[in-house]
Design an enzyme around this catalytic site. Structure first.
Site, short mmCIF file in Angstrom:
data_model
loop_
_atom_site.label_atom_id
_atom_site.label_comp_id
_atom_site.label_asym_id
_atom_site.label_seq_id
_atom_site.Cartn_x
_atom_site.Cartn_y
_atom_site.Cartn_z
N SER A 65 0.83 -1.21 0.00
CA SER A 65 0.00 0.00 0.00
C SER A 65 0.86 1.25 0.00
CB SER A 65 -0.90 0.03 1.24
OG SER A 65 -1.85 -1.00 1.18
N ARG A 115 -13.99 -7.38 -10.26
CA ARG A 115 -14.11 -6.63 -9.00
C ARG A 115 -14.92 -5.34 -9.17
NH1 ARG A 115 -8.43 -6.72 -6.04
NH2 ARG A 115 -9.77 -6.02 -4.34
N SER A 139 -13.46 1.39 3.17
CA SER A 139 -12.47 1.06 2.14
C SER A 139 -11.44 2.17 2.00
CB SER A 139 -13.17 0.85 0.79
OG SER A 139 -12.21 0.91 -0.25
N ASP A 196 -6.71 -7.85 4.87
CA ASP A 196 -5.96 -8.70 3.94
C ASP A 196 -5.38 -9.94 4.61
OD1 ASP A 196 -6.46 -7.00 1.84
OD2 ASP A 196 -4.60 -5.87 2.07
N LYS A 211 -12.38 -9.53 -2.95
CA LYS A 211 -10.93 -9.31 -3.05
C LYS A 211 -10.41 -10.02 -4.32
CE LYS A 211 -10.52 -6.76 0.57
NZ LYS A 211 -10.21 -5.34 0.39
N ARG A 249 -12.59 -14.65 -1.02
CA ARG A 249 -11.72 -15.30 -0.02
C ARG A 249 -12.50 -16.11 1.01
NH1 ARG A 249 -7.12 -10.51 0.39
NH2 ARG A 249 -6.03 -11.22 -1.50
N ARG A 309 -2.61 -14.24 -1.68
CA ARG A 309 -2.64 -14.42 -0.21
C ARG A 309 -3.16 -15.80 0.17
NH1 ARG A 309 -0.80 -9.59 1.13
NH2 ARG A 309 -1.70 -7.73 0.20
#
Ligand code: S3P
Length: 440
Positions: free
Chosen positions: A27, A127, A172, A320, A347, A351, A392
């Site tokens: 980030s 997304r 967000s 995350d 994501k 997930r 991830r």
């Protein structure tokens, strides 16, 4: 050319030991490139994450005329063009797998005197982008998307955006950042109110570049028309990458690990709080501030974990890290319950669904719910899981191998390079039996 699939084969057993640094924060790296490109004068970045996502952001600014040297060993020099100096990209900008690139760039492109197109890979094209399109259109940009607000985005910029006040409908940081970045190009004040605290790297780094940003309770405000001044940015290690090794060390026997120079911004440390509440032995050492961000070395030892109900207020602060936390929960005694985490469904993959399916394939009692997961800890068997191209998820299941009863085959791991280049080597050096297999 489409690359072949890359799988991980993880041997059962092992223990995580050592002292090392995981790569730079994703980030913060994105934001360093963006603000460096928009600043007057030169910006020197060290510790930049050289992952594909950040390189996509850098490529976007190069395509708009920004010159940069590097990155080499995390060092990048950017010659900023100022807020009004970029030119139209000749072709569509490819954001690859990176939601952060697309959403934050949308904010910047909304304020340009030219049109542009943002596109990405198949995962990114699934997304939701309506969440940035809505406020940016209120400010005066025109943005066309595919059905349901999905990419690609055709952005007709407007150099005379209007400042707005925007109440974020979801917690967000990407949407908050898109609106604030557009606010740099807007007349008057732009402010964003968040329903819960989210990562505040944009606000911190804007101040580092000499731009005034005000926070009053849950509202962040800036005034358009100022200038950013090139500076030095030292990027700490990414707590989101550290999280895999934290979990690996907690669940494996005789583990003793120090992760150096990890960013411990309080808007990111939900993972430490959750794992500590589960009984994890995690100590922050040498806490200090580097370039406006808190940093520490994190000491982790093997621990007996217990299932917990995860407080919903921690969800945005660990957003995350849930794939890794689910693996910790699978190794804990008793039940772990997560609620209030619907965002996990949008994501890089869904997930909730993908982790539940993978854990079940390894014999874990995991039940997906609409907005979270219920996991009853127990034994992890060997087996085969699919990461669905989600970096991830691939790295989280790799850590599960440390306690599994047999090898784990993880499909579709190539995207680990989006956030964690060098993961397989570092994981092996730390004690994981991991090898790569080129798939069909
Ligand atoms: C990010 C914000 C989060 C996070 C993402 C990076 C950022 O996304 O999941 O990996 O850099 O601002 P949301 O804003 O969608 O929660």
């Amino acid at each position: 050319m489409t690359e072949s699939r890359l799988d991980y084969i993880v041997e059962a057993g092992g223990s995580i030991k050592g002292r090392f640094r995981v790569p730079g924060d994703k980030s913060i790296s994105h934001r360093a490139v963006m603000l460096g490109a928009l600043a007057d004068g030169e910006t020197q970045v060290s510790g930049l994450l050289e992952g594909e996502d950040v390189l996509a952001t850098l490529g976007a600014f190069r395509a708009m005329g920004v010159q940069a040297e590097g990155p080499v060993n995390g060092a990048l020099q950017i010659r900023g063009l100022g807020l009004r100096g970029m030119r139209a990209p000749e072709v569509a900008i490819d954001c690859g797998n990176s939601g952060t690139s697309m959403r934050l760039l949308a904010g910047i492109l909304a304020g340009q005197p030219f049109s542009s197109i943002l596109q990405g890979d198949a995962s990114l094209h699934r997304r939701p982008m309506g969440r940035v399109i809505r406020p940016l259109e209120q400010m005066g940009a025109r943005i066309e998307s595919a059905e349901g607000g999905r990419p690609p985005l055709h952005i007709q910029g407007n150099p005379r955006l209007q400042g707005i006040h925007y109440e974020l409908p979801v917690a967000s940081a990407q949407v908050k950042s898109a609106v604030l970045l557009a606010g740099l190009f807007a007349e008057g004040e732009t402010s964003v109110t968040e329903p819960a605290p989210t990562r505040d790297h944009t606000e911190r780094m804007l101040q580092g570049f000499g731009y005034a940003v005000r926070r009053e309770e849950t509202t962040i405000t800036l005034r358009g028309g100022g200038n950013l001044h090139g500076t030095r940015v030292q990027v700490p290690s990414d707590i989101s990458s550290a999280a895999f090794f934290m979990v690996g060390a907690l669940i494996s026997p005789d583990a003793d690990l120090v992760l150096e120079d990890v960013g411990v911004n309080p808007t990111r440390t939900g993972v430490i709080e959750i794992l500590t509440r589960m009984g994890g032995r995690i100590d922050l050492l040498n806490l200090r501030e580097v370039g406006g961000e808190p940093v520490a070395d994190i000491h982790i030892r093997s621990s007996r974990l217990t299932g917990i109900c995860i407080p919903e207020k921690l969800v945005p602060l660990a957003i995350d890290e849930f794939p890794a936390i689910f693996v910790a929960a699978a190794c804990a005694t008793g039940r772990t319950v997560l609620t209030g985490a619907h965002e996990l469904r949008v994501k890089e993959s869904d997930r909730i669904a993908v982790m539940a399916t993978g854990l079940q394939a390894l014999g874990v009692a995991a039940e997906a719910t609409e907005d979270g997961m219920i996991i009853d800890g127990g034994l992890i068997q060997g087996g085969s899981v699919d990461s669905h191209g989600d970096h991830r998820i691939a790295m989280s299941f790799a850590m599960a191998g440390l306690v599994a009863k047999g090898p784990i085959h993880i499909r579709d791991c190539r995207n680990v390079a989006t956030s964690f280049p060098g993961f397989p080597d570092l994981a092996r050096a730390a004690g994981l039996g991991l090898r790569l297999e080129e798939g069909a």
